[in-house]
Design an enzyme around this catalytic site. Structure first.
Site, PDB file in Angstrom:
ATOM      1  N   CYS A  21       0.852  -1.199   0.000  1.00 38.07           N
ATOM      2  CA  CYS A  21       0.000   0.000   0.000  1.00 38.07           C
ATOM      3  C   CYS A  21       0.884   1.245   0.000  1.00 38.07           C
ATOM      4  O   CYS A  21       1.168   1.826   1.042  1.00 38.07           O
ATOM      5  CB  CYS A  21      -0.895   0.025   1.232  1.00 38.07           C
ATOM      6  SG  CYS A  21      -2.067  -1.327   1.287  1.00 38.07           S
ATOM      7  N   TYR A 245      -8.290  -8.767 -25.427  1.00 37.39           N
ATOM      8  CA  TYR A 245      -7.697  -9.024 -24.105  1.00 37.39           C
ATOM      9  C   TYR A 245      -8.862  -9.329 -23.139  1.00 37.39           C
ATOM     10  O   TYR A 245      -8.974  -8.740 -22.074  1.00 37.39           O
ATOM     11  CB  TYR A 245      -6.899  -7.823 -23.596  1.00 37.39           C
ATOM     12  CG  TYR A 245      -5.875  -7.274 -24.561  1.00 37.39           C
ATOM     13  CD1 TYR A 245      -4.571  -7.738 -24.547  1.00 37.39           C
ATOM     14  CD2 TYR A 245      -6.213  -6.270 -25.480  1.00 37.39           C
ATOM     15  CE1 TYR A 245      -3.619  -7.224 -25.419  1.00 37.39           C
ATOM     16  CE2 TYR A 245      -5.265  -5.755 -26.354  1.00 37.39           C
ATOM     17  CZ  TYR A 245      -3.968  -6.234 -26.321  1.00 37.39           C
ATOM     18  OH  TYR A 245      -3.037  -5.715 -27.178  1.00 37.39           O
ATOM     19  N   GLU A 266      -8.302 -13.704 -26.535  1.00 37.89           N
ATOM     20  CA  GLU A 266      -7.543 -13.762 -25.279  1.00 37.89           C
ATOM     21  C   GLU A 266      -6.428 -14.802 -25.433  1.00 37.89           C
ATOM     22  O   GLU A 266      -6.610 -15.830 -26.075  1.00 37.89           O
ATOM     23  CB  GLU A 266      -8.528 -14.130 -24.149  1.00 37.89           C
ATOM     24  CG  GLU A 266      -7.939 -14.740 -22.908  1.00 37.89           C
ATOM     25  CD  GLU A 266      -7.023 -13.792 -22.137  1.00 37.89           C
ATOM     26  OE1 GLU A 266      -7.357 -12.610 -21.974  1.00 37.89           O
ATOM     27  OE2 GLU A 266      -5.947 -14.272 -21.711  1.00 37.89           O
ATOM     28  N   ASP A 314      -8.818  -4.221 -23.142  1.00 37.97           N
ATOM     29  CA  ASP A 314      -8.467  -4.166 -21.715  1.00 37.97           C
ATOM     30  C   ASP A 314      -7.132  -4.883 -21.507  1.00 37.97           C
ATOM     31  O   ASP A 314      -7.080  -5.943 -20.881  1.00 37.97           O
ATOM     32  CB  ASP A 314      -9.602  -4.832 -20.913  1.00 37.97           C
ATOM     33  CG  ASP A 314      -9.382  -4.770 -19.419  1.00 37.97           C
ATOM     34  OD1 ASP A 314      -8.449  -4.080 -18.971  1.00 37.97           O
ATOM     35  OD2 ASP A 314     -10.157  -5.416 -18.689  1.00 37.97           O
ATOM     36  N   CYS A 341      -5.239  -0.353 -16.872  1.00 41.33           N
ATOM     37  CA  CYS A 341      -4.846  -0.394 -15.466  1.00 41.33           C
ATOM     38  C   CYS A 341      -3.507   0.322 -15.276  1.00 41.33           C
ATOM     39  O   CYS A 341      -2.896   0.209 -14.216  1.00 41.33           O
ATOM     40  CB  CYS A 341      -4.806  -1.826 -14.952  1.00 41.33           C
ATOM     41  SG  CYS A 341      -3.869  -2.932 -15.986  1.00 41.33           S
TER      42      CYS A 341
HETATM   43  N1  SAH Z   1     -11.093  -7.918 -19.776  1.00 41.79           N
HETATM   44  C1  SAH Z   1     -10.799  -8.934 -18.809  1.00 41.79           C
HETATM   45  C2  SAH Z   1      -9.306  -9.243 -18.650  1.00 41.79           C
HETATM   46  C3  SAH Z   1      -8.352  -8.097 -18.571  1.00 41.79           C
HETATM   47  S1  SAH Z   1      -6.711  -8.494 -18.015  1.00 41.79           S
HETATM   48  C4  SAH Z   1     -11.412  -8.590 -17.476  1.00 41.79           C
HETATM   49  O1  SAH Z   1     -11.861  -7.474 -17.244  1.00 41.79           O
HETATM   50  O2  SAH Z   1     -11.472  -9.469 -16.610  1.00 41.79           O
HETATM   51  C5  SAH Z   1      -5.787  -8.574 -19.457  1.00 41.79           C
HETATM   52  C6  SAH Z   1      -5.921  -9.894 -20.191  1.00 41.79           C
HETATM   53  O3  SAH Z   1      -5.108  -9.801 -21.359  1.00 41.79           O
HETATM   54  C7  SAH Z   1      -5.425 -11.110 -19.436  1.00 41.79           C
HETATM   55  O4  SAH Z   1      -6.462 -12.068 -19.378  1.00 41.79           O
HETATM   56  C8  SAH Z   1      -4.254 -11.636 -20.272  1.00 41.79           C
HETATM   57  O5  SAH Z   1      -4.158 -13.046 -20.303  1.00 41.79           O
HETATM   58  C9  SAH Z   1      -4.581 -11.086 -21.648  1.00 41.79           C
HETATM   59  N2  SAH Z   1      -3.465 -10.896 -22.573  1.00 41.79           N
HETATM   60  C10 SAH Z   1      -2.207 -10.476 -22.301  1.00 41.79           C
HETATM   61  N3  SAH Z   1      -1.486 -10.340 -23.438  1.00 41.79           N
HETATM   62  C11 SAH Z   1      -2.317 -10.673 -24.457  1.00 41.79           C
HETATM   63  C12 SAH Z   1      -2.159 -10.723 -25.876  1.00 41.79           C
HETATM   64  N4  SAH Z   1      -1.008 -10.403 -26.459  1.00 41.79           N
HETATM   65  N5  SAH Z   1      -3.223 -11.102 -26.623  1.00 41.79           N
HETATM   66  C13 SAH Z   1      -4.407 -11.429 -26.042  1.00 41.79           C
HETATM   67  N6  SAH Z   1      -4.611 -11.397 -24.705  1.00 41.79           N
HETATM   68  C14 SAH Z   1      -3.578 -11.030 -23.926  1.00 41.79           C
END
Ligand code: SAH
Length: 388
Positions: A21, A245, A266, A314, A341
């Site tokens: 934190c 993603y 994904e 995302d 994020c």
């Molecule tokens: N939208 C989802 C996950 C977001 S986290 C939610 O809100 O829960 C980001 C995601 O991107 C993860 O699941 C990770 O496995 C995926 N990721 C990372 N690099 C990637 C890539 N090159 N192509 C596709 N997915 C990817």
């Protein structure tokens, strides 16, 4: 614990040692002002930065808790891995962990103690760490015991005693991981009790969470985050939407009622399996999910000339890639919603989009991680009339 907006540090005894934190020396309103200022500095040149959405009760929000174990003179302790040294800092009452998750960690530790099961110390022992996840709205509780090898001494007795101590645990999984980095999970999962996953609910949909799948750690705020993404997407019912993603497909499935067709991509195979199931159990018959690299997938879509009206993306903290963004621009969706994020990589990626005919319309920070210096931001973009 009642929330005191004037309280600094919250009296956390391991504030400095733990390092989790980073903003604990600020009151919560100060933290929000700090994050707002950082977002304005990084993103203000693209559009007006709306007021950050904070938590009403910014404590005990993490429904995903990981803890390591160490043998000390005082006996077996559980806690966080200190960044840098990798040593376990004993933590009893963490202010950001969900209290039921913390309780499950303590029961895992006490069961290990009772049965003489030793933590992996780099050479001997077995248990590397534990991962606990709780579905905030379903109450389902998963304990994932991460071991160095397939061997977990007194396995059956361990599960039996753990469940006797804490009947609220709905599933116990053993994950085997020989990776030297702390807190990683391996590919192999063995379900020792229950279904091997938990479910949670968001925006009226049910989602399945497996040990290895990504799922937001702060479910109380995730609904607000996804609702913002849906509002910014502003779908009319007939659009083709790509959820890039997509993890377990949560954003896409939440948006599927308002879209004509949903496509998700994904990298993680377990998450894709969960996404397909999430679409099925929520009756999203217009959804398809694919395993693959988002950039490669986007390129294929752009080349094939397949219709794409809206894109929600995302990516992880590292952000997206120039390759993905080039292909996305080529596919040319009217509207893009970027859930980020990490405001720094968001700024880098927005710059690429705005150089290629997109305009940023809205930017809204959302405090998914109180007391830490992480900040979630949702941005929406539209394609400029001139580049149509
Ligand atoms: N939208 C989802 C996950 C977001 S986290 C939610 O809100 O829960 C980001 C995601 O991107 C993860 O699941 C990770 O496995 C995926 N990721 C990372 N690099 C990637 C890539 N090159 N192509 C596709 N997915 C990817």
């Amino acid at each position: 614990m009642p929330y005191d907006p004037e309280l600094r540090g919250n009296g956390c005894p391991v504030f400095k040692k733990c390092g989790g934190c980073q903003l604990q020396n600020l009151t919560y309103p100060e933290q929000l002002r700090y994050k707002q200022g950082r977002c304005i500095a990084l993103l203000g040149r693209f559009a007006h930065v709306e007021r950050i959405v904070g938590m009403d009760e910014p404590y005990h929000y993490r429904c995903k808790v990981q803890a390591g174990f160490a043998r000390t003179r005082a006996g077996l302790v559980s806690g966080v891995f200190q960044s840098g040294s990798g040593r376990v800092v004993p933590v009893e009452n963490c202010m950001i962990e969900d209290e039921v998750c913390s309780e499950a960690v303590a029961h895992v530790r006490d069961t290990m103690k009772e049965l003489g099961i030793r933590p992996w110390d780099g050479r001997t022992g077995s248990v590397r760490h534990v991962l606990v996840r709780r579905g905030l709205y379903t109450g389902e509780l998963m304990a994932v015991i991460v071991t160095q090898t397939r061997q977990l001494p007194s396995k059956n007795a361990f599960v039996r005693r753990l469940l006797e101590r804490m009947p609220a645990i709905t599933t116990v999984v053993q994950n085997v991981c020989a990776d030297p980095l702390p807190l990683t999970l391996g590919r192999v999962n063995e379900t020792l009790y229950g279904e091997g996953f938990i479910a949670d609910e968001l925006l009226g949909k049910t989602f399945r969470i497996s040990p290895n799948s990504f799922y937001q750690v702060n479910p109380a705020m995730t609904g607000k985050l996804y609702q913002t993404a849906l509002d910014f997407l502003d779908l009319r019912g007939s659009e083709t939407l790509l959820d890039a993603y997509c993890g377990t497909g949560t954003i896409g499935v939440a948006a599927s009622d308002a879209a004509g067709r949903l496509i998700g991509v994904e990298l993680n195979a377990d998450a894709v399996r969960d996404a397909k199931r999430n679409a099925r159990v929520n009756g999203a018959e217009n959804a398809e999910f694919f395993r693959g690299d988002a950039a490669a997938f986007m390129e294929t879509m752009a080349v094939s000339g397949e219709k794409l009206d809206a894109l929600v993306m995302d990516p992880p903290r590292a952000g997206s890639s120039a390759r993905f963004i080039r292909a996305a621009v080529k596919a040319g969706p009217e509207r893009i919603v970027y859930v980020s994020c990490e405001p720094e990589t968001l700024a880098r990626d927005l710059a690429l989009f705005t150089k290629s005919g997109y305009r940023v319309r809205r930017i809204r920070p959302i405090d998914m991680f109180p007391h830490t210096n992480h900040c979630e931001v949702v941005a929406s973009l539209t394609r400029d009339a001139a580049s149509r």
